[in-house]
Design a protein around this motif. Structure first.
Motif, short mmCIF file in Angstrom:
data_model
loop_
_atom_site.label_atom_id
_atom_site.label_comp_id
_atom_site.label_asym_id
_atom_site.label_seq_id
_atom_site.Cartn_x
_atom_site.Cartn_y
_atom_site.Cartn_z
N GLY A 142 5.97 -63.44 38.25
CA GLY A 142 6.32 -63.23 39.39
C GLY A 142 5.22 -63.48 40.31
N TYR A 143 4.09 -63.72 39.77
CA TYR A 143 3.17 -64.35 41.02
C TYR A 143 3.24 -66.01 40.59
CZ TYR A 143 2.55 -59.65 42.33
OH TYR A 143 2.63 -58.40 42.92
N ASP A 144 3.05 -66.73 42.28
CA ASP A 144 2.12 -67.67 41.52
C ASP A 144 0.46 -67.95 41.22
OD1 ASP A 144 4.32 -68.86 43.22
OD2 ASP A 144 3.48 -68.84 44.80
N PRO A 145 0.10 -69.15 40.29
CA PRO A 145 -1.07 -69.32 39.13
C PRO A 145 -2.14 -68.63 40.69
CG PRO A 145 0.05 -70.18 38.37
CD PRO A 145 0.99 -69.89 39.49
N ILE A 146 -3.14 -67.86 40.52
CA ILE A 146 -4.52 -68.04 41.51
C ILE A 146 -5.41 -67.94 41.00
CG2 ILE A 146 -2.69 -66.84 43.27
CD1 ILE A 146 -4.05 -64.17 42.61
N TRP A 147 -6.32 -67.97 41.87
CA TRP A 147 -7.84 -67.87 40.94
C TRP A 147 -8.40 -66.98 41.39
CZ3 TRP A 147 -10.41 -71.41 38.00
CH2 TRP A 147 -9.63 -72.66 38.37
N LEU A 148 -9.44 -65.74 41.04
CA LEU A 148 -10.16 -65.08 41.41
C LEU A 148 -11.23 -65.09 41.24
CD1 LEU A 148 -7.70 -61.64 39.10
CD2 LEU A 148 -7.06 -62.84 40.81
N VAL A 149 -11.17 -64.11 43.04
CA VAL A 149 -13.00 -64.86 43.06
C VAL A 149 -13.94 -63.61 43.08
CG1 VAL A 149 -14.63 -66.13 44.59
CG2 VAL A 149 -11.80 -67.13 44.86
N SER A 150 -14.98 -63.22 42.46
CA SER A 150 -15.44 -61.87 42.09
C SER A 150 -16.18 -61.77 42.05
CB SER A 150 -14.81 -61.34 40.67
OG SER A 150 -15.99 -62.11 39.71
N LYS A 151 -17.08 -62.59 42.54
CA LYS A 151 -18.88 -63.33 42.52
C LYS A 151 -18.90 -62.77 44.89
CE LYS A 151 -21.80 -63.61 40.48
NZ LYS A 151 -22.95 -62.54 39.36
N HIS A 152 -19.75 -62.35 45.35
CA HIS A 152 -20.53 -61.84 46.46
C HIS A 152 -20.93 -63.63 46.65
CE1 HIS A 152 -23.11 -61.02 49.98
NE2 HIS A 152 -22.24 -60.18 49.67
N GLY B 176 -16.85 -58.32 45.10
CA GLY B 176 -17.60 -58.61 45.50
C GLY B 176 -19.04 -57.97 45.78
N ASN B 177 -18.82 -56.44 46.60
CA ASN B 177 -19.78 -55.43 46.90
C ASN B 177 -19.80 -54.53 45.99
OD1 ASN B 177 -19.68 -55.85 50.01
ND2 ASN B 177 -17.80 -55.06 50.08
N ARG B 178 -19.56 -55.15 44.43
CA ARG B 178 -20.39 -54.59 43.74
C ARG B 178 -21.11 -55.39 42.76
NH1 ARG B 178 -18.65 -49.24 42.29
NH2 ARG B 178 -17.53 -48.22 44.15
N ASP B 179 -21.51 -56.47 43.32
CA ASP B 179 -22.11 -58.18 42.46
C ASP B 179 -24.11 -57.74 42.86
OD1 ASP B 179 -23.10 -60.50 41.79
OD2 ASP B 179 -21.82 -61.69 43.09
N ALA B 180 -24.40 -57.18 41.55
CA ALA B 180 -25.68 -57.18 41.42
C ALA B 180 -26.66 -58.38 41.26
CB ALA B 180 -25.89 -56.32 39.88
N ASP B 181 -26.34 -59.43 41.63
CA ASP B 181 -26.61 -60.53 42.10
C ASP B 181 -27.33 -60.55 43.40
OD1 ASP B 181 -26.55 -61.69 39.02
OD2 ASP B 181 -25.03 -63.50 40.07
N VAL B 182 -26.40 -59.85 43.68
CA VAL B 182 -27.21 -59.29 45.61
C VAL B 182 -27.09 -57.85 46.08
CG1 VAL B 182 -25.94 -59.65 48.44
CG2 VAL B 182 -25.34 -61.72 46.27
#
Length: 440
Positions: free
Chosen positions: A51-61, A356-362
């Protein structure tokens, strides 16, 4: 693209559905576990949800910031082909409905969300100076009076309240409407419209004139609510042009373009709607989310009460923790490589600010609510040219409220389960039943 590449890029259906579908956001624990899985296993992956167009999920800060800082490569709303993409994720049926009633365009609002530079820059500049800290300083005493009044009303209760519905929703609305110039008598109408605006996918916020649970119901409610906002703000616009006042509504209403003409009315409407909705809903979600964590951790509450100088840091940590703006969309205007992925022109991205606000790298110890966190590199307001214009006002409102509220709170205990608003866009706690013991 090879079969191997497809396999490594594709996000498992359960994870993708948890994040993409509005109903996946009812379960905060499962949602943040899905974010964690992405960051650790497929930080930039493709979601293919029915039901949705394919998309990229961006999870890193870092990836969110890389995309945000390049609006020429990652367009907000179509670039030169204005209105060709939706900056807010909608399903295919919803986008089809919007196009069907809007001459094939997905640009339903003349507001910053739907604009790219340089048009975005020109419109943002209309109110940019008003939102600068140097100007907002003159309004602090007014905001503090409103905060004191809200706390005084709270202290008249027995402390057994729904913190969201009975308190957190009303103070930010009253602040922004007072500064904006909307009469207090009209605030209930603004509250109802805002909840309809951001609650398009939540059955509890459905309008009576929209059939619920249909594929295009969210889009229909979105459009209908915008039209109701337009009808209200038309009178406000004309009044401020005829009778200018010392308020934000006047600044927006009398703004003129390079030719010296008033901007089209739709530009003012778009500004008004953005301020009336995001200007208070995100702030109330942040206030509730932060106070819930203080209540759950009595030692933190005691520490906050003992040192009100921590209030600005509590605000920033609450913003990071709640991240009420959950996503915005971007589209690649050219081929690009990011995190080893070969991006094609036309690919779309869902930027996951909560992740992104739970990214341990940052963010060290990201799953700990730390009221002394410094520095706090949260991106709750976005980043780059689309960074929220109202961020300084929101921080002032929240800081002042904490300074006025915390001295009166001995304890805050959750007495029943909380619920989250069913939305993948903007929202937070729907309810928060608590028992507050006051320090008299």
């Amino acid at each position: 693209m090879s079969t191997t590449e497809q396999v490594t890029e594709l996000i498992p259906d359960a994870v993708a559905r948890q994040i993409v579908l509005p109903e996946g956001h009812r379960d905060n624990d499962a949602l943040f576990e899905a974010y964690r899985w992405l960051r650790e296993n497929n930080p930039l992956g493709r979601a293919e949800v029915e039901g949705y167009d394919p998309i990229w999920l961006v999870s890193k800060h870092a990836d969110i910031m890389e995309i945000e800082r390049q609006p020429d490569i990652f367009t907000n709303a179509g670039g030169e082909d204005k209105g060709s993409v939706n900056p807010i994720l909608a399903n295919q049926a919803g986008d089809a409905f919007t196009k069907s009633i809007n001459n094939g365009s997905l640009r339903v609002l003349e507001t910053l969300t739907y604009l790219d530079p340089p048009e975005h820059t020109a419109i943002k500049d209309i109110a940019l100076d008003w939102f600068r800290p140097t100007n907002l300083a003159q309004w602090e005493s007014t905001i503090r009076d409103l905060a004191k009044a809200a706390v005084a009303r709270l202290l008249k209760t027995d402390g057994r309240i729904d913190f969201v519905k009975d308190f957190a929703l009303h103070y930010p609305l009253h602040v922004i409407m007072s500064l904006f110039g909307v009469p207090e008598s009209d605030e209930p109408r603004m509250m109802a419209l805002t909840q309809e605006f951001f609650g398009t996918a939540d059955p509890d916020a459905a309008r009576e004139d929209v059939e619920p649970l249909t594929p295009d119901a969210a889009a229909k409610q979105w459009v209908a609510t915008i039209q109701d906002f337009y009808a209200y703000f038309e009178a406000l616009l004309q009044d401020r042009r005829a009778n200018p006042q010392d308020d934000l509504a006047t600044i927006i209403s009398v703004a003129r373009d390079e030719s010296g003409e008033y901007y089209p009315n739709e530009v003012a409407y778009g500004y008004f709607i953005a301020i009336a909705t995001a200007g208070h809903d995100t702030t109330s979600s942040t206030l509730a989310g932060g106070m819930l964590e203080l209540g759950r951790n009595p030692e933190l509450l005691a520490k906050a009460k003992a040192d009100l100088a921590l209030a600005p840091h509590i605000v920033n940590e609450s913003l990071r923790w709640a991240s009420p703006v959950k996503h915005f969309m971007r589209q690649a205007t050219q081929d690009y490589t990011i995190r080893g992925r070969n991006i094609k022109k036309g690919d779309r991205f869902m930027m996951l600010y909560q992740s992104g606000n739970r990214d341990a790298d940052v963010i060290p110890n990201p799953d700990t609510f730390d009221i002394t966190r410094r520095p706090n590199k949260h991106i709750a307001f976005g980043y780059g040219p689309h960074m929220c214009i109202g961020q300084h006002l929101a921080k002032i409102e929240l800081r002042i409220m904490l300074e006025e509220l915390l001295p009166h709170i001995e304890s805050l205990e959750l007495v029943d389960d909380t619920k989250m608003i069913q939305t993948n866009f903007v929202g937070g706690l729907k309810n928060m039943p608590v028992q507050i013991e006051f320090t008299r």
